[in-house]
Scaffold this motif. Structure first.
Motif, PDB file in Angstrom:
ATOM      1  N   ARG A 199       0.826  -1.209   0.000  1.00 36.15           N
ATOM      2  CA  ARG A 199       0.000   0.000   0.000  1.00 36.15           C
ATOM      3  C   ARG A 199       0.862   1.261   0.000  1.00 36.15           C
ATOM      4  O   ARG A 199       0.568   2.236  -0.691  1.00 36.15           O
ATOM      5  N   GLN A 200       1.929   1.240   0.791  1.00 35.27           N
ATOM      6  CA  GLN A 200       2.799   2.414   0.869  1.00 35.27           C
ATOM      7  C   GLN A 200       3.552   2.647  -0.438  1.00 35.27           C
ATOM      8  O   GLN A 200       3.813   3.798  -0.811  1.00 35.27           O
ATOM      9  N   VAL A 201       3.902   1.573  -1.144  1.00 34.41           N
ATOM     10  CA  VAL A 201       4.558   1.729  -2.440  1.00 34.41           C
ATOM     11  C   VAL A 201       3.608   2.397  -3.438  1.00 34.41           C
ATOM     12  O   VAL A 201       3.986   3.334  -4.159  1.00 34.41           O
ATOM     13  N   SER A 202       2.353   1.943  -3.459  1.00 37.53           N
ATOM     14  CA  SER A 202       1.366   2.551  -4.359  1.00 37.53           C
ATOM     15  C   SER A 202       1.111   4.008  -3.999  1.00 37.53           C
ATOM     16  O   SER A 202       0.992   4.870  -4.887  1.00 37.53           O
ATOM     17  N   LEU A 203       1.030   4.297  -2.693  1.00 41.10           N
ATOM     18  CA  LEU A 203       0.791   5.665  -2.249  1.00 41.10           C
ATOM     19  C   LEU A 203       1.981   6.571  -2.584  1.00 41.10           C
ATOM     20  O   LEU A 203       1.806   7.739  -2.948  1.00 41.10           O
ATOM     21  N   ALA A 204       3.196   6.010  -2.477  1.00 38.91           N
ATOM     22  CA  ALA A 204       4.387   6.801  -2.791  1.00 38.91           C
ATOM     23  C   ALA A 204       4.427   7.168  -4.269  1.00 38.91           C
ATOM     24  O   ALA A 204       4.825   8.284  -4.637  1.00 38.91           O
ATOM     25  N   LYS A 205       4.007   6.259  -5.143  1.00 36.03           N
ATOM     26  CA  LYS A 205       3.954   6.571  -6.573  1.00 36.03           C
ATOM     27  C   LYS A 205       2.988   7.726  -6.826  1.00 36.03           C
ATOM     28  O   LYS A 205       3.251   8.620  -7.646  1.00 36.03           O
ATOM     29  N   GLU A 206       1.873   7.716  -6.115  1.00 33.62           N
ATOM     30  CA  GLU A 206       0.884   8.787  -6.289  1.00 33.62           C
ATOM     31  C   GLU A 206       1.405  10.111  -5.748  1.00 33.62           C
ATOM     32  O   GLU A 206       1.280  11.156  -6.404  1.00 33.62           O
ATOM     33  N   LYS A 207       1.989  10.092  -4.534  1.00 33.76           N
ATOM     34  CA  LYS A 207       2.453  11.326  -3.912  1.00 33.76           C
ATOM     35  C   LYS A 207       3.625  11.949  -4.678  1.00 33.76           C
ATOM     36  O   LYS A 207       3.778  13.177  -4.710  1.00 33.76           O
ATOM     37  N   LEU A 208       4.477  11.089  -5.249  1.00 33.10           N
ATOM     38  CA  LEU A 208       5.659  11.583  -5.958  1.00 33.10           C
ATOM     39  C   LEU A 208       5.408  11.753  -7.450  1.00 33.10           C
ATOM     40  O   LEU A 208       6.358  11.948  -8.217  1.00 33.10           O
ATOM     41  N   HIS A 209       4.128  11.626  -7.866  1.00 36.45           N
ATOM     42  CA  HIS A 209       3.720  11.874  -9.248  1.00 36.45           C
ATOM     43  C   HIS A 209       4.436  10.953 -10.231  1.00 36.45           C
ATOM     44  O   HIS A 209       5.002  11.393 -11.242  1.00 36.45           O
ATOM     45  N   LEU A 210       4.428   9.657  -9.908  1.00 30.45           N
ATOM     46  CA  LEU A 210       5.017   8.657 -10.786  1.00 30.45           C
ATOM     47  C   LEU A 210       3.925   7.753 -11.335  1.00 30.45           C
ATOM     48  O   LEU A 210       2.859   7.601 -10.731  1.00 30.45           O
ATOM     49  N   ALA A 211       4.212   7.135 -12.460  1.00 35.01           N
ATOM     50  CA  ALA A 211       3.240   6.238 -13.084  1.00 35.01           C
ATOM     51  C   ALA A 211       3.063   4.978 -12.237  1.00 35.01           C
ATOM     52  O   ALA A 211       3.979   4.550 -11.520  1.00 35.01           O
ATOM     53  N   GLY A 212       1.903   4.372 -12.316  1.00 38.68           N
ATOM     54  CA  GLY A 212       1.631   3.189 -11.519  1.00 38.68           C
ATOM     55  C   GLY A 212       2.449   1.988 -11.916  1.00 38.68           C
ATOM     56  O   GLY A 212       2.675   1.075 -11.106  1.00 38.68           O
ATOM     57  N   ASP A 213       2.946   1.970 -13.180  1.00 39.65           N
ATOM     58  CA  ASP A 213       3.744   0.834 -13.642  1.00 39.65           C
ATOM     59  C   ASP A 213       5.234   1.156 -13.696  1.00 39.65           C
ATOM     60  O   ASP A 213       5.998   0.471 -14.382  1.00 39.65           O
ATOM     61  N   CYS A 214       5.659   2.206 -12.990  1.00 40.51           N
ATOM     62  CA  CYS A 214       7.077   2.561 -13.023  1.00 40.51           C
ATOM     63  C   CYS A 214       7.912   1.522 -12.277  1.00 40.51           C
ATOM     64  O   CYS A 214       7.410   0.789 -11.430  1.00 40.51           O
ATOM     65  N   GLN A 215       9.184   1.472 -12.594  1.00 34.80           N
ATOM     66  CA  GLN A 215      10.085   0.541 -11.931  1.00 34.80           C
ATOM     67  C   GLN A 215      10.349   0.972 -10.492  1.00 34.80           C
ATOM     68  O   GLN A 215      10.420   2.172 -10.200  1.00 34.80           O
ATOM     69  N   VAL A 216      10.496  -0.023  -9.616  1.00 33.41           N
ATOM     70  CA  VAL A 216      10.782   0.234  -8.202  1.00 33.41           C
ATOM     71  C   VAL A 216      12.099  -0.441  -7.850  1.00 33.41           C
ATOM     72  O   VAL A 216      12.258  -1.649  -8.062  1.00 33.41           O
ATOM     73  N   PHE A 217      13.036   0.334  -7.328  1.00 30.61           N
ATOM     74  CA  PHE A 217      14.317  -0.178  -6.871  1.00 30.61           C
ATOM     75  C   PHE A 217      14.372  -0.009  -5.357  1.00 30.61           C
ATOM     76  O   PHE A 217      14.133   1.081  -4.842  1.00 30.61           O
ATOM     77  N   CYS A 218      14.713  -1.101  -4.664  1.00 26.34           N
ATOM     78  CA  CYS A 218      14.682  -1.107  -3.198  1.00 26.34           C
ATOM     79  C   CYS A 218      16.010  -1.582  -2.651  1.00 26.34           C
ATOM     80  O   CYS A 218      16.800  -2.253  -3.351  1.00 26.34           O
ATOM     81  N   CYS A 219      16.283  -1.260  -1.395  1.00 21.34           N
ATOM     82  CA  CYS A 219      17.481  -1.748  -0.722  1.00 21.34           C
ATOM     83  C   CYS A 219      17.228  -1.823   0.778  1.00 21.34           C
ATOM     84  O   CYS A 219      16.364  -1.120   1.315  1.00 21.34           O
ATOM     85  N   TYR A 220      17.959  -2.691   1.441  1.00 23.15           N
ATOM     86  CA  TYR A 220      17.998  -2.733   2.904  1.00 23.15           C
ATOM     87  C   TYR A 220      19.294  -3.398   3.332  1.00 23.15           C
ATOM     88  O   TYR A 220      19.984  -4.035   2.525  1.00 23.15           O
ATOM     89  N   GLU A 221      19.642  -3.249   4.597  1.00 23.99           N
ATOM     90  CA  GLU A 221      20.893  -3.801   5.109  1.00 23.99           C
ATOM     91  C   GLU A 221      20.717  -5.273   5.469  1.00 23.99           C
ATOM     92  O   GLU A 221      19.663  -5.685   5.967  1.00 23.99           O
ATOM     93  N   ALA A 222      21.761  -6.058   5.227  1.00 20.10           N
ATOM     94  CA  ALA A 222      21.740  -7.467   5.621  1.00 20.10           C
ATOM     95  C   ALA A 222      21.695  -7.565   7.145  1.00 20.10           C
ATOM     96  O   ALA A 222      22.363  -6.810   7.853  1.00 20.10           O
ATOM     97  N   GLY A 223      20.896  -8.497   7.650  1.00 21.17           N
ATOM     98  CA  GLY A 223      20.759  -8.654   9.099  1.00 21.17           C
ATOM     99  C   GLY A 223      19.976  -9.893   9.454  1.00 21.17           C
ATOM    100  O   GLY A 223      19.919 -10.860   8.692  1.00 21.17           O
ATOM    101  N   ARG A 224      19.321  -9.853  10.610  1.00 20.89           N
ATOM    102  CA  ARG A 224      18.660 -11.031  11.150  1.00 20.89           C
ATOM    103  C   ARG A 224      17.417 -11.432  10.361  1.00 20.89           C
ATOM    104  O   ARG A 224      16.946 -12.563  10.491  1.00 20.89           O
TER     105      ARG A 224
END
Length: 414
Positions: free
Chosen positions: A90-115
């Protein structure tokens, strides 16, 4: 550019005398600067296909997940409960709307390795998100004595780091190589064995410590339990009933660990005989070398060779943490030892295997190199064994990749 004089090398020019020429040149330079800014903004907001890109970073904790979003110029930070996959979508979809991006735009994500491991990565990839896992030790941090440390600050830093990495700055951070669920499952057997061995040593040390408190020094074996009821301390007094009961319970846990270790070893033998996979073939190939046993072969293959692709010997040694770390700044020059930044399981196994290699392969080129360079002095041998571990790891990798037997090595009799 129209209106701006071009000055060639070795060309004699007349200085600009009039204010009109100066203003014209200044205006042209401003146009160039504004054009460069506009181009940089476009590059930040667009991918190579011309579509908008959503950048996402995740700061994970046990209770909450901090999410950071960006389109290259604007940022958005939100918090959700840990493990809420539906809330994440839901937050990914909302972020596309708030940041004025297309609904089918590419999403690149990252996080730190951990538990949390790799399950989040697999979930994101299944949903069409391109995910990267960063090595936490490779992330740049502020070196001031006191610095601001909050989840919001960290997620924004990850977001900037992701954009830098995707923009082509590959040295900005190290990315973790992610195994498949099947490859990850293959490691469980040897890692459980490692934990059981530590528990085994812990139970033995605990029983011996309880006996030493009363001046008794005995080996932990079935004979100890038979004599425990009539055992006396150094002064001839009977041992306390609670002490005896604690030793009995500790010994029962000790026996349970032994049974589980035997079950794991039996499972290893069964898989070696019945299953026919690439990993088990590599294990059998390593075991052909004299001095290389089933446990060391299993660790090397399951942790390294079965699923990691190495381009060269430097990558291999770095992944094991066996690369040197020189310090050379100004007049200060010294060696800091190995990096220890890789797999500690493989690193410790290779040091142990190197001692066995010297014993069972004395005529090999690696053993002769070790004795010629580090043969004198106990300390030199302890330093040299780490260098031998690196060379031996590379030789075993080449043996599996090309079939080239280490020079002078002897195979086991079939």
């Amino acid at each position: 550019m129209k209106g701006v004089p071009i000055i060639l090398e070795n060309e004699t020019t007349t200085p600009v005398e009039t204010m009109k020429d100066r203003n014209r040149i200044f205006s042209a330079l401003l146009e160039i600067r504004d054009g460069e800014k506009e181009m940089i903004t476009v590059l930040e907001k667009r991918d190579y296909t011309g579509k908008g890109v959503l950048y996402m970073a995740m700061e994970l904790s046990n209770a909450k997940w901090k999410l950071g979003f960006s389109n290259g110029s604007k940022e958005r930070v939100v918090t959700i409960d840990a493990g809420e996959c539906c809330g994440l979508r839901r937050q990914v979809s909302l972020a596309k709307e708030k940041l004025h991006l297309a609904g089918d735009c590419q999403v690149f994500c990252c996080y730190e390795a951990g538990r949390d491991g790799f399950w989040i990565h697999h979930m994101l990839e299944e949903n069409g998100t391109h995910n990267l896992i960063f090595d936490p030790s490779s992330i740049e941090v502020n070196r001031r004595k006191r610095r601001t440390k909050t989840d919001k600050v960290d997620v924004k830093a990850l977001l900037r780091l992701l954009i830098r990495y995707l923009s082509g700055e590959r040295k900005a951070v190290s990315v973790v190589h992610v195994p498949t669920p099947e490859e990850e499952d293959q490691m469980r057997l040897m890692r459980e064995r490692g934990r059981l061995l530590k528990e085994h040593s812990g139970h033995v040390a605990r029983i011996k410590s309880l006996l030493v408190l009363h001046g008794i020094r005995r080996e932990v074996n079935p004979g100890l339990m038979k004599k425990l009821a009539d055992m006396k301390d150094r002064q001839g007094n009977d041992l306390g009933s609670d002490l005896k009961a604690e030793i009995v319970r500790e010994y029962q846990r000790f026996e349970l660990v032994i049974e589980q270790l035997k079950a794991l070893h039996a499972e290893q033998k069964r898989r070696t005989k019945e299953q026919n996979t690439k990993a088990l073939e590599q294990i059998m190939t390593l075991m052909r070398l004299k001095g290389v046993g089933p446990q060391s072969s299993w660790i090397l293959v399951m942790e390294f060779f079965a699923w990691r692709g190495f381009k060269n010997r430097r990558e291999l040694a770095a992944c094991a943490g066996l690369t040197p770390t020189p310090y050379d700044s100004g007049a200060s020059q010294r060696e800091q030892g190995i990096s220890k930044a890789g797999s500690r399981r493989v690193r410790s196994m290779m040091v142990e295997l190197s001692w066995l290699w010297l014993r069972y392969q004395p005529d090999s080129q690696l053993s002769q190199w070790f004795h010629s360079r580090f043969g004198n002095g106990k300390r030199m041998r302890r330093v040299g064994i780490v260098a031998l571990a690196r060379k031996l790891l590379i030789a075993l990798w080449r043996y599996l990749e090309t079939g080239a037997i280490p020079e002078g090595a002897v195979l086991k009799a079939s």
